[in-house]
Design a protein around this motif. Structure first.
Motif, mmCIF file in Angstrom:
data_model
loop_
_atom_site.group_PDB
_atom_site.id
_atom_site.type_symbol
_atom_site.label_atom_id
_atom_site.label_comp_id
_atom_site.label_asym_id
_atom_site.label_seq_id
_atom_site.Cartn_x
_atom_site.Cartn_y
_atom_site.Cartn_z
ATOM 1 N N ALA A 220 -9.122 5.535 0.331
ATOM 2 C CA ALA A 220 -8.450 4.851 -0.700
ATOM 3 C C ALA A 220 -8.911 5.068 -2.304
ATOM 4 C CB ALA A 220 -8.112 3.451 -0.522
ATOM 5 N N ARG B 222 -6.562 -0.987 5.028
ATOM 6 C CA ARG B 222 -5.526 -1.149 3.829
ATOM 7 C C ARG B 222 -5.000 -2.558 3.920
ATOM 8 N NH1 ARG B 222 -8.087 0.084 1.099
ATOM 9 N NH2 ARG B 222 -6.849 -0.171 -0.490
ATOM 10 N N GLU C 177 0.702 -1.215 0.008
ATOM 11 C CA GLU C 177 0.067 -0.013 -0.194
ATOM 12 C C GLU C 177 0.955 1.256 0.083
ATOM 13 O OE1 GLU C 177 -3.415 -0.103 0.003
ATOM 14 O OE2 GLU C 177 -3.394 -2.421 0.127
#
Ligand SMILES: [Zn+2]
Length: 482
Positions: free
Chosen positions: A481, A452, A219
């Protein structure tokens, strides 16, 4: 208004509207254009070349770890999607169907692939019979289609380019090892090549790939504080092997189902590197994937022009011969100032200026896109100075992105604290989580942030769940996100 100011106003400042900035930059730098088909973009040469550099290096790394490329069909029979229940539920809403071809209705509808586990599972069942056939380590470079409702160039488009690795193994531990190996391949590539620091970790069950036993991701934090999932690697267990009958005779002559994995990165990486590194003046491209690494601009009055250009051409040949992606802009109808702005906007890592006085002194001027630093270097050392500076620019970009991420990552103890924080600040939030889907859902509903991943290596471990206050099983990174 001065030319300089006018130029900058054509790009919306990041602080004013980050999404607007993004669209302004990718269009003005000619990375992409919108296509007449909804949600699909055209990769213009500078955008596509970034992808080519990503592809070349990843392909090399895949081959180094024993994988080979193959190609499977774009169309997948509808019945294939019925075989793995979670997979069909996950992908059905996004599938486009071909129902008619050659003027006739098809007997069975064909989906345009959103991913190829089903097709590849079917083929593997034909190829795998004995433990001697394993492992199968195949990668495919392809386009896939997911009919997205909301699209954003490079980051979420209906058709995109990617690679999908699909492997089959004799044992669970071997397949798990592969899953982690490829996640680590992605991490090191994205950090070493794109100068993007990432967080490696495991996805929570609700964020898993449809049909996976475990999903892992890297991420990255964009400059507006949002996250992008930059790559994923899945351990699929026996699920697809059972659904598609991928069986083999083991060393004791017993029938076993294979253990499979899949892993992928896509053209989202292009969107990510733009959003991680870009600034109010435009793109800032990581040297290793920049289509042009050095732009050479001859300067000075008309009477010295020919001599300067002749020297620039010599230096150009030296750099090109050393493998540097270099271009010369010797157009006489554009001022040097205009060119400086233009190539800054296009994110070219190094600008080289050469004027008559530099000629006399045997030097030239190098300017770094990321820091604006100017260096006067001897022409005789140009090749080594350029390669050193490209390397330094890469590290500077990586460190800059890393400290930005550190400055915008906050640890919280409770959901209230998280809500208050996200009203004031952007970025990643780390918190304890008990493992219940209900708590995770509540975070999403009340903050808009999703989990995430569960980092392998969190900076600090939290003792309690931010929602229910029970003992935390994991420390999770939450973020809004793309
Ligand atoms: Zn909880």
């Amino acid at each position: 208004m001065s030319k300089e100011k006018q130029f900058v106003t054509e790009i919306t400042p990041q602080g004013e509207d980050f999404s607007r900035w993004y669209i302004d930059v990718i269009k003005k730098a000619e990375l992409m254009d919108y296509s007449p088909v909804r949600g699909c973009i055209v990769f213009r040469p500078d955008g596509y070349e970034i992808w080519e550099h990503i592809k070349e290096e990843l392909d090399r790394r895949f081959k180094e770890t024993g994988h080979r490329n193959a190609y499977f069909p774009l169309f997948i029979p509808e019945s294939f999607f019925q075989k793995e229940k979670e997979h069909v539920e996950g992908f059905n809403p996004e599938l486009p169907w071909v129902t008619e071809a050659g003027g006739e209705l098809l007997e069975e509808r064909l989906a345009i692939r959103p991913t190829s586990e089903t097709m590849i599972g079917h083929m593997y069942s034909k190829w795998i019979h004995s433990y001697r056939d394993l492992p199968v380590l195949i990668n495919q470079w392809a386009n896939v289609v997911r009919w997205e409702k909301r699209t954003l160039p490079f980051l979420r488009t209906s058709e995109f380019l990617w690679q999908e690795g699909h492997t089959a193994h004799e044992t669970e531990s071997e397949a798990r090892e592969e899953t982690m190996r490829m996640l680590e391949t992605y991490r090191s590539f994205v950090e070493d090549y794109l100068a993007i620091p990432v967080i490696s970790g495991e996805k929570t069950p609700s964020e898993r790939f449809a049909g996976a036993v475990d999903t892992y991701s890297i991420e990255a934090m964009m400059k507006d504080g949002r996250a992008v999932q930059a790559g994923t690697s899945h351990y699929l267990g026996n699920k697809f092997a059972v659904a598609f009958d991928i069986k083999f005779l083991d060393r004791d002559n017993q029938q076993q189902f294979a253990h499979t994995t899949s892993w992928g990165v896509s053209t989202r990486l292009i969107g990510s590197l733009i959003m991680v590194h870009g600034d109010d003046r435009g793109l800032v491209l990581p040297p290793k994937v920049a289509p042009t690494q050095v732009i050479m601009i001859p300067i000075g009055p008309p009477k010295t022009r020919d001599a300067v250009i002749a020297r620039v051409d010599e230096l150009y040949c030296q750099l090109k011969g050393a493998g540097v992606r270099v271009r010369v802009d010797d157009r006489s109808d554009m001022s040097p100032g205009w060119k400086f702005n233009e190539y800054e906007m296009r994110g070219v890592p190094i600008r080289l200026e050469l004027g008559p006085r530099d000629m006399d002194n045997g030097v030239c001027v190098l300017v770094s896109r990321v820091s604006g630093e100017k260096r006067i270097v001897a022409q005789a050392d140009l090749v080594s100075e350029i390669s050193r500076m490209l390397e330094e620019v890469h590290h500077e970009m990586y460190e800059k992105a890393k400290s930005f991420r550190a400055d915008n990552t906050h640890a919280v103890d409770t959901l209230d604290e998280m809500k208050a924080l996200l009203e004031q600040k952007r970025g990643f939030v780390t918190a304890g989580w008990c493992g219940s889907a209900a708590c995770e859902k509540q975070v999403k509903e009340e903050t808009g942030a999703t989990s995430r991943n569960i980092p392998f290596d969190p900076a600090e471990r939290k003792a309690n769940c931010l929602c229910c206050g029970e003992k935390a099983e994991h420390t999770v990174v939450f973020a809004r996100a793309y």
